[in-house]
Design a protein around this motif. Structure first.
Motif, PDB file in Angstrom:
ATOM      1  N   LEU A  35       0.816  -1.212   0.000  1.00 46.19           N
ATOM      2  CA  LEU A  35       0.000   0.000   0.000  1.00 46.19           C
ATOM      3  C   LEU A  35       0.849   1.262   0.000  1.00 46.19           C
ATOM      4  O   LEU A  35       0.365   2.341  -0.363  1.00 46.19           O
ATOM      5  N   ALA A  36       2.115   1.148   0.401  1.00 50.48           N
ATOM      6  CA  ALA A  36       2.988   2.313   0.427  1.00 50.48           C
ATOM      7  C   ALA A  36       3.294   2.820  -0.982  1.00 50.48           C
ATOM      8  O   ALA A  36       3.682   3.980  -1.149  1.00 50.48           O
ATOM      9  N   PHE A  37       3.121   1.956  -1.982  1.00 51.93           N
ATOM     10  CA  PHE A  37       3.364   2.346  -3.370  1.00 51.93           C
ATOM     11  C   PHE A  37       2.039   2.703  -4.036  1.00 51.93           C
ATOM     12  O   PHE A  37       1.037   1.993  -3.846  1.00 51.93           O
ATOM     13  N   PRO A  38       1.985   3.774  -4.817  1.00 53.69           N
ATOM     14  CA  PRO A  38       0.771   4.036  -5.604  1.00 53.69           C
ATOM     15  C   PRO A  38       0.467   2.857  -6.522  1.00 53.69           C
ATOM     16  O   PRO A  38       1.391   2.199  -7.023  1.00 53.69           O
ATOM     17  N   GLY A  39      -0.830   2.601  -6.720  1.00 51.27           N
ATOM     18  CA  GLY A  39      -1.227   1.432  -7.503  1.00 51.27           C
ATOM     19  C   GLY A  39      -0.621   1.391  -8.889  1.00 51.27           C
ATOM     20  O   GLY A  39      -0.131   0.348  -9.340  1.00 51.27           O
ATOM     21  N   LEU A  40      -0.607   2.532  -9.583  1.00 50.41           N
ATOM     22  CA  LEU A  40      -0.079   2.559 -10.942  1.00 50.41           C
ATOM     23  C   LEU A  40       1.423   2.342 -10.949  1.00 50.41           C
ATOM     24  O   LEU A  40       1.961   1.658 -11.830  1.00 50.41           O
ATOM     25  N   LEU A  41       2.129   2.908  -9.960  1.00 48.53           N
ATOM     26  CA  LEU A  41       3.578   2.720  -9.879  1.00 48.53           C
ATOM     27  C   LEU A  41       3.914   1.264  -9.604  1.00 48.53           C
ATOM     28  O   LEU A  41       4.856   0.703 -10.204  1.00 48.53           O
ATOM     29  N   LEU A  42       3.161   0.636  -8.709  1.00 48.32           N
ATOM     30  CA  LEU A  42       3.378  -0.783  -8.428  1.00 48.32           C
ATOM     31  C   LEU A  42       3.088  -1.627  -9.662  1.00 48.32           C
ATOM     32  O   LEU A  42       3.825  -2.581  -9.964  1.00 48.32           O
ATOM     33  N   ALA A  43       2.029  -1.270 -10.399  1.00 45.11           N
ATOM     34  CA  ALA A  43       1.705  -2.004 -11.626  1.00 45.11           C
ATOM     35  C   ALA A  43       2.814  -1.857 -12.668  1.00 45.11           C
ATOM     36  O   ALA A  43       3.130  -2.807 -13.388  1.00 45.11           O
ATOM     37  N   LEU A  44       3.417  -0.672 -12.756  1.00 41.65           N
ATOM     38  CA  LEU A  44       4.527  -0.460 -13.700  1.00 41.65           C
ATOM     39  C   LEU A  44       5.692  -1.391 -13.369  1.00 41.65           C
ATOM     40  O   LEU A  44       6.312  -1.967 -14.272  1.00 41.65           O
ATOM     41  N   GLY A  45       5.997  -1.526 -12.070  1.00 42.16           N
ATOM     42  CA  GLY A  45       7.071  -2.426 -11.679  1.00 42.16           C
ATOM     43  C   GLY A  45       6.766  -3.874 -12.015  1.00 42.16           C
ATOM     44  O   GLY A  45       7.646  -4.614 -12.479  1.00 42.16           O
ATOM     45  N   ILE A  46       5.532  -4.293 -11.799  1.00 44.25           N
ATOM     46  CA  ILE A  46       5.154  -5.678 -12.103  1.00 44.25           C
ATOM     47  C   ILE A  46       5.142  -5.913 -13.605  1.00 44.25           C
ATOM     48  O   ILE A  46       5.561  -6.972 -14.090  1.00 44.25           O
ATOM     49  N   MET A  47       4.696  -4.891 -14.375  1.00 43.63           N
ATOM     50  CA  MET A  47       4.680  -5.016 -15.832  1.00 43.63           C
ATOM     51  C   MET A  47       6.086  -5.167 -16.395  1.00 43.63           C
ATOM     52  O   MET A  47       6.282  -5.783 -17.445  1.00 43.63           O
ATOM     53  N   ALA A  48       7.065  -4.594 -15.715  1.00 47.02           N
ATOM     54  CA  ALA A  48       8.447  -4.744 -16.173  1.00 47.02           C
ATOM     55  C   ALA A  48       8.882  -6.204 -16.132  1.00 47.02           C
ATOM     56  O   ALA A  48       9.777  -6.617 -16.881  1.00 47.02           O
ATOM     57  N   VAL A  49       8.256  -6.999 -15.246  1.00 47.60           N
ATOM     58  CA  VAL A  49       8.576  -8.416 -15.143  1.00 47.60           C
ATOM     59  C   VAL A  49       7.794  -9.235 -16.159  1.00 47.60           C
ATOM     60  O   VAL A  49       8.353 -10.096 -16.853  1.00 47.60           O
TER      61      VAL A  49
END
Length: 280
Positions: free
Chosen positions: A120-134
């Motif tokens: 929750l400390a990460f904004p949802g879109l920012l967290l999604a960007l990190g996961i999309m990189a994988v």
């Protein structure tokens, strides 16, 4: 007081009606899109490149001469499908973790909530960007990324409800008659969390549509030539001066859909929890 109550009820009904019309229209277009589309959204016609709205192209043509209206309809199917599956993934995953954490409490609750709070400390879109990189840019990648990104919100909502529900008499009665913890959670705790789940799921539908459009706009969404509202905005950027309708129509689709989802979500929230009426 009576006049205020009447005004509130009328406002809720208006929001519910308009939200249902807009969201229902989006769902119908997504379901029946292939049958109502005036042309193949992938068909290229270079002679009609960047054509303005006219008889053969009601909303114009893009940089490859593809019909914009047909691509908007296909984009609605893409966005709505991704949003529905993503919300389902986030709700199922988040509700499962939230029920276990809230009911078991103790170290189980502490460990699960440490990881949940970290996400929750990460904004949802920012967290999604990190996961999309994988996972890479794909439809399934978006669903996994956004499902994992928004599940912590569901965990927090469900856990808060379970902490209250687990202290009620019918939960104690379930324990007394010999039901196991898993049976109690499944039969008695989870069904009583459906109201907050319905509210957060409705609101999340709009969040996912916006996030999917943003990821597609950044080139991390559904890969071309498959149309989505986000990648239509992205490909239209170089032609904004020559053909502004290529930006205008996808933007309107996103805005109107989000408006309908937000109105429906507000109405559902006020209906299920009148105490929250008028709270932004």
């Amino acid at each position: 007081m009576i006049a205020q109550a009447f005004t509130a009820v009328r406002r809720m009904r208006l929001n519910m009606l308009l939200g249902l019309i807009i969201v229902g229209a989006a769902l119908l277009i997504a379901v029946f899109g292939p049958w109502i589309s005036p042309a193949d959204p992938l068909q290229i016609n270079l002679r009609a490149r960047l054509a303005p709205p006219q008889a053969g192209f009601l909303l114009g043509a893009d940089e490859f001469g593809r019909d914009v209206l047909s691509r908007l309809i296909a984009g609605a199917r893409t966005s709505v499908t991704i949003a529905l599956i993503t919300v389902f993934v986030a709700v199922v995953l988040g509700a499962s973790i939230g029920v276990i954490a809230g009911y078991r409490r103790g170290w189980t609750d502490r460990i699960l909530m440490v990881f949940n709070d970290a996400m929750l400390a990460f904004p949802g879109l920012l967290l999604a960007l990190g996961i999309m990189a994988v996972f890479g840019a794909s439809r399934n990648g978006i669903i996994v990324a956004l499902g994992l990104a928004y599940a912590p919100v569901v965990v927090r909502v469900v856990r808060g409800s379970v902490l209250s529900i687990r202290e009620r008499e019918f939960i104690e009665a379930s324990r007394v008659i010999g039901n196991s913890e898993w049976v109690t959670m499944r039969r008695h705790v989870l069904p009583n969390c459906l109201a907050p789940l319905l509210v957060v799921g409705t609101m999340m539908f709009g969040w996912v549509i916006l996030a999917e459009s943003a990821l597609s706009f950044l080139g991390l969404g559904v890969p071309p030539p498959a149309p989505s509202w986000g990648n239509m905005l992205n490909t239209a950027r170089p032609h904004i001066a020559q053909a502004p309708q290529l930006i205008l129509f996808p933007g309107l689709c996103i805005s109107i859909t989000l408006l309908g989802v937000n109105m429906l979500g507000d109405a559902v929230r006020d209906w299920l929890d009148p105490k929250m009426e008028g709270v932004a």
